[in-house]
Write an enzyme that holds these catalytic residues in place. Structure first.
Site, PDB file in Angstrom:
ATOM      1  N   TRP A 114       0.829  -1.207   0.000  1.00 57.73           N
ATOM      2  CA  TRP A 114       0.000   0.000   0.000  1.00 57.73           C
ATOM      3  C   TRP A 114       0.861   1.254   0.000  1.00 57.73           C
ATOM      4  CZ3 TRP A 114      -1.906   3.074   4.598  1.00 57.73           C
ATOM      5  CH2 TRP A 114      -1.017   2.995   5.679  1.00 57.73           C
ATOM      6  N   ASP A 115       2.141   1.085   0.341  1.00 56.58           N
ATOM      7  CA  ASP A 115       3.076   2.206   0.349  1.00 56.58           C
ATOM      8  C   ASP A 115       3.031   2.974  -0.967  1.00 56.58           C
ATOM      9  OD1 ASP A 115       3.828  -0.017   2.054  1.00 56.58           O
ATOM     10  OD2 ASP A 115       5.641   1.092   2.557  1.00 56.58           O
TER      11      ASP A 115
ATOM     12  N   GLU B 185      -0.434  -2.404  12.352  1.00 57.93           N
ATOM     13  CA  GLU B 185      -0.159  -3.838  12.307  1.00 57.93           C
ATOM     14  C   GLU B 185      -0.028  -4.472  13.694  1.00 57.93           C
ATOM     15  OE1 GLU B 185       3.209  -3.998   9.763  1.00 57.93           O
ATOM     16  OE2 GLU B 185       2.053  -3.554   7.957  1.00 57.93           O
TER      17      GLU B 185
ATOM     18  N   LYS C 219       1.092   0.995  15.812  1.00 60.41           N
ATOM     19  CA  LYS C 219       2.384   0.955  15.125  1.00 60.41           C
ATOM     20  C   LYS C 219       2.597   2.168  14.236  1.00 60.41           C
ATOM     21  CE  LYS C 219       5.228  -1.915  12.072  1.00 60.41           C
ATOM     22  NZ  LYS C 219       5.361  -3.177  11.316  1.00 60.41           N
ATOM     23  N   GLN C 220       1.558   2.576  13.526  1.00 63.09           N
ATOM     24  CA  GLN C 220       1.715   3.634  12.527  1.00 63.09           C
ATOM     25  C   GLN C 220       0.366   4.265  12.236  1.00 63.09           C
ATOM     26  OE1 GLN C 220       3.442   1.225   9.463  1.00 63.09           O
ATOM     27  NE2 GLN C 220       1.504   0.400   8.779  1.00 63.09           N
TER      28      GLN C 220
END
Length: 981
Positions: free
Chosen positions: A463-464, A595, A662-663
């Site tokens: 997905w980056d 995640e 996580k992000q």
């Protein structure tokens, strides 16, 4: 030897009389005299930037001009403008080596400037194999190693940059990528971002004391995707015989075997055909086979297409045939026969060498021209690689370089200028270079998290690409961005097969994807099963597809390529959603971008992305005259969007309990999804999740925090805090490469996380979006662009974005401290939506908008958004965060004790001074004030203390925790300094 200003000579400085291997030695008298003599020639050369001057072949050339003279456009400046990045020492511990790339072919360049290098250490997830300086072709995948159960990974080519130099005589020695730093002096390696090549200049001292100046230039040709070139200029300070070896080095190859298929064209076979490689003799441009002539005739090598060798390969598993070819052309001054074959180390290697006499102080030039092709782009890849190599050799270095540099210049017509911020300017251009070197117009391959720089993340697509790298490219280079969405069209057959096997309709793209999008052969993340549960990817792909249409209004593309993807994803969501008893819909058992959370229901970003995809598909159906199922809108309207009414924040998923994430996840609702919400809800959601994000998580998170903060516009300057947090902790090495994490692991609580990936283009893409979409407020609409520019005070000198593109127009945005100017430079008039109302911009009639300045909002806190510095800082927890007006951000010293000093800008009467602490309070602290920054005293809290400077000295607990690690350090989330009259 004369050189054009387009590619100026930049050899090492040295003292011929008293050579010393110590780096950084000043040039001796001979070098200084050479510089004076060269000045008139340099001045003349600079007049004709794009008119290369051919080198004379009548005699050996004089020594290259010393560095420090005038520079051409590719190398001018001292690096402060971000156009060059330079290393002046070799650090064996630094693996962040320079790289070149043209969007099809990429290659790391080791510190010595040539050849294969393995700097040590291991790569991160999933391969976790030894690091090396690899060469990669976009879209070339192979069966992976056993530790990833054979799932696909990007293949690596034999290294093609090698040109080794050997001295002759009784005590021969060889310079190569393995030559120790102790044998190297006057070292300088420069990456020209403006022209896309790496120059390495140095002095090599052989074991017997003979010194040779070497200059290597390496490029992957931007004008011709299938070619690369390496130019060597050498100036020996000894006389005798020298040998230069051109090598295709199989040590760099990964996940491939030798191939014997294919034929050669274009010359006489001089070395015979061997398994995996062959050599063919070239011809002169006039067609006659070259034999070489002595003085009075044509120089051997001059105008000769050289000798071409190659290595054929077949990728493991995928069985893609390909080849790397090299033509070595000796230049003027090199009196030698055509290069001849040399013994080969293995079947994925090949080499040829040329020996010739040299004289002390004379310069000699040799260039290798590399061709690369595979069955992905050619029916006869070996023949095509050989032809590409000879085609480049026929052009010659001057013409090849001029076209290559011109192609890079065209790309840089879209640029970002950050005035008054040297570091930021360098980081911005490094980020742009990273993306540009890994993308190419006309391609249908996407970008892995590290592009063409390494096999981190197995070189696969996440997905980056759509969420982090694509938006900035789309704003500035839609022709490059298209490759990302076209890749999803190319792999839709695999996505359809995946959906069918999983029991869904439509398209299901794997979380990590290689050549065909096959879930079971390509996806690596099965424990936890992200390959099946990271369903938000479908929303990410749909959004990117919609955005491409908004950016280009290309209805032909939309009908043929965009609609099949949008429709297939909408069909997936309609089959994936579960109908609840209350009439709502849920998407169960998912993992969002965070995640650390797996197997949850109704992930907020997943569901919002699904609803957005269904609505966009419905809209596109109407545009194309199609009829969308009514269920798409019904499901979109009734998908559950978890919201905590007590905290007034969106919940990350149903039942979320406030755990560390996580992000970036929920904060993606505001951007890029533009999910409807009030400013209060947006601000509270951002503050909550920014405060719950793992500081050791992946690098891109704070970029979306910065974009959200810019859009929300809370009083203060937290946008700048997040902007700096999105880049400063992650920059590595002299070439400003990006690490995936600030520490040694990408996610402290992720059991699978390994060494952070680098060069992490995901993070670079996010960082660029803070400018393209954060400071500008740029959002795409069907018939307009929305702009809402803002600027933090730290950037008050202004930020200019040039060469932005929208629906056939080209425009610039110049954000000033108080007003922003939008100029149309090409195309029809365009409409801009702004908070001040709609505006029309046309050629010669710019639009002037108000620049929002949240830092100028009224406040009684004299310290807010002033200048702050500290004795030390933990990465990402910088001094400015203590005065940015937001208690979510904080300054934390990188030790138990620390000092924060704030400059209020002018002497002010201050009252109460209050440090607001982060989660860890200090054992003690002291507050002092000063008028001049030299003499300090306590405040006395009389209510009218005159001060310009405020200092807080913090004392924490130096003891270690039970696990042996240092205890958390105390920090200041906000310092309030009461301003009194």
């Amino acid at each position: 030897m004369e050189h054009s200003a387009q590619h100026p000579v930049d050899p090492p400085l040295r003292q011929p009389a008293e050579h010393s291997p110590e780096a950084g030695q000043r040039p001796g008298p001979v070098a200084r005299r050479s510089r004076k003599l060269a000045a008139p020639l340099l001045a003349t050369a600079l007049i004709a930037v794009l008119a290369p001057v051919s080198a004379s072949a009548s005699a050996p050339a004089p020594a290259p001009r010393p560095a420090g003279g005038a520079q051409g456009p590719c190398m001018k400046g001292d690096g402060s403008d971000g156009w060059t990045a330079t290393s002046t020492r070799i650090d064996p511990k630094d693996s962040h080596h320079a790289f070149v790339g043209n969007g099809y072919l990429g290659q790391r360049v080791p510190p010595n400037g040539t050849g294969y290098a393995a700097p040590g250490g291991t790569t991160g997830w999933p391969l976790k194999t030894p690091e090396y300086d690899g060469s990669f072709v976009s879209g070339l995948y192979a069966k992976g190693p056993k530790n990833v159960k054979g799932r696909q990974a990007i293949a690596a080519l034999p290294t093609w940059t090698t040109l080794d130099v050997a001295t002759g005589g009784a005590h021969p020695d060889t310079f190569s990528s393995a030559t120790a730093p102790g044998r190297i002096s006057h070292y300088r390696q420069t990456l020209s971002l403006r022209c896309g090549f790496v120059r390495t200049s140095l002095t090599w001292t052989a074991a017997d004391g003979r010194a040779t100046d070497l200059v290597y230039d390496v490029l992957a040709d931007r004008n011709d995707a299938h070619t690369g070139a390496v130019r060597l200029r050498m100036t020996p300070h000894w006389s005798g015989a020298a040998t230069v070896t051109d090598r295709l080095d199989g040590r760099g190859a990964r996940r491939m075997t030798p191939s014997t298929t294919g034929t050669a064209t274009g010359g006489k076979d001089t070395g015979g055909k061997e398994s995996g490689g062959k050599e063919t003799g070239g011809k002169e441009s006039g067609g006659k086979e070259s034999g070489g002539k002595e003085s009075g005739g044509k120089e051997p090598g001059a105008g000769d297409s050289g000798r071409t060798m190659d290595v054929g390969f077949r990728t493991d598993g995928t069985k893609t045939e390909g080849a790397v070819a090299s033509t070595l052309r000796p230049g003027p001054g090199v009196r030698a026969d055509r290069p001849g074959p040399a013994p080969r180390a293995d079947k994925l290697s090949n080499r040829q060498r040329v020996s010739f006499p040299v004289r002390s102080g004379r310069s000699y030039e040799l260039t290798k021209y590399v061709g690369v092709d595979t069955a992905l782009t050619s029916r006869t890849p070996r023949t095509a690689a050989d032809a590409a190599s000879r085609r480049a050799a026929d052009r010659g270095w001057d013409a090849l370089f001029a076209r290559h540099a011109a192609a890079w210049q065209r790309l840089w017509r879209s640029d970002i200028e950050v005035k008054g911020k040297r570091d930021l300017q360098s980081w911005v251009r490094s980020a742009q270079y990273g993306l540009l070197s890994s993308t190419r117009a006309g391609s249908d391959n996407s970008i892995g998290p590290t592009g063409l720089t390494s096999d981190n993340y197995a070189g696969e697509v996440f997905w980056d690409a759509e969420t982090w790298m694509y938006p900035g490219l789309l704003a500035s280079h839609p022709e490059l961005a298209r490759s990302i969405v076209d890749y999803r069209y190319k792999t839709r057959a695999g996505a359809r097969a995946n959906a069918k096997k999983l029991g869904y309709k439509g398209l299901f793209y794997p979380w990590t994807s290689g050549s065909k999008g096959d879930l079971w052969n390509e996806c690596h993340s099965w424990d936890p099963p992200h390959c099946k549960t990271q369903n938000h990817l479908m929303g990410d792909i749909s959004l990117a597809t919609w955005q491409y249409y908004l950016a280009t209004k290309d209805t032909a593309w939309l009908k043929s390529r965009g609609w099949p993807v949008l429709k297939g994803i909408a069909e997936f969501w309609a089959s994936r959603a579960t109908h609840n008893a209350d009439g709502s819909y849920s998407v169960k058992n998912v993992a969002g971008p965070d995640e650390y959370s797996n197997g949850v229901d109704d992930g907020v970003f997943t569901n919002a992305g699904a609803a957005t995809a269904l609505r966009h598909a419905t809209r596109i159906a109407a545009i194309l005259g199609q009829k969308a199922p009514a269920s798409w809108t019904a499901i979109a309207d009734k998908l559950r969007i978890p919201y905590d009414s007590k905290k007034k924040i969106f919940e990350q998923y149903a039942g979320y309990k406030g755990t560390t994430i996580k992000q970036a996840d929920t904060v993606l609702l505001m951007y890029p999804l533009e999910w409807p919400m009030s400013q209060t809800k947006a601000a509270r959601t951002l503050d909550f999740y920014a405060g719950h994000t793992d500081p050791d998580g992946p690098a891109m998170t704070d970029s979306v925090h910065a974009i959200d903060a810019a859009g929300i516009g809370e009083a203060g300057c937290s946008t700048y805090t997040y902007l700096m947090r999105s880049i400063q902790p992650f920059v590595r090495g002299p070439f400003h490469q990006f690490s995936e994490a600030r520490g040694d692991k990408a996610g402290a609580s992720d059991p699978h996380a390994g060494k952070p990936a680098q060069d992490f283009l995901t993070g670079k893409g996010g960082f660029l979006q803070t400018f393209t979409h954060g400071l500008t407020g740029l959002r795409l609409r069907e018939n307009a662009v929305r702009l809402d520019p803002m600027l933090p005070p730290q950037l008050s000198q202004g930020v200019t974005l040039r060469g932005l593109h929208w629906q056939g127009r080209t425009y610039d945005i110049a954000i000033g401290a108080h007003q922003t100017t939008v100029r149309l430079t090409a195309g029809a008039p365009m409409r801009i939506e702004t908070p001040e109302g709609d505006k029309i911009v046309s050629r010669g009639v710019p639009a002037v908008l108000k620049t929002r300045r949240p830092d100028l909002a009224a406040t009684s806190n004299a310290a807010r958004c002033t200048s702050a510095e500290a004795s030390s800082e933990e990465p990402g927890l910088y001094a400015a965060a203590a005065v940015d007006g937001n208690t979510t951000t904080a300054w934390v010293p990188d030790a138990a004790d620390g000092t924060l000093t704030v400059d209020l800008g002018r002497t002010t009467r201050v009252g109460q001074i209050t440090p607001h602490w982060n989660a860890t309070r200090p054992k003690s602290y002291n507050v002092q004030v000063s008028r001049d920054g030299k003499h300090w005293s306590g405040t006395g809290y009389a209510g009218r203390t005159p001060a310009r400077y405020v200092r807080v000295v913090v004392h924490g607990d130096p003891a270690k925790a039970a696990d042996g690690k240092p205890k958390p350090h105390p920090g200041i989330s906000e310092l309030t300094v009461e301003r009194v009259k």
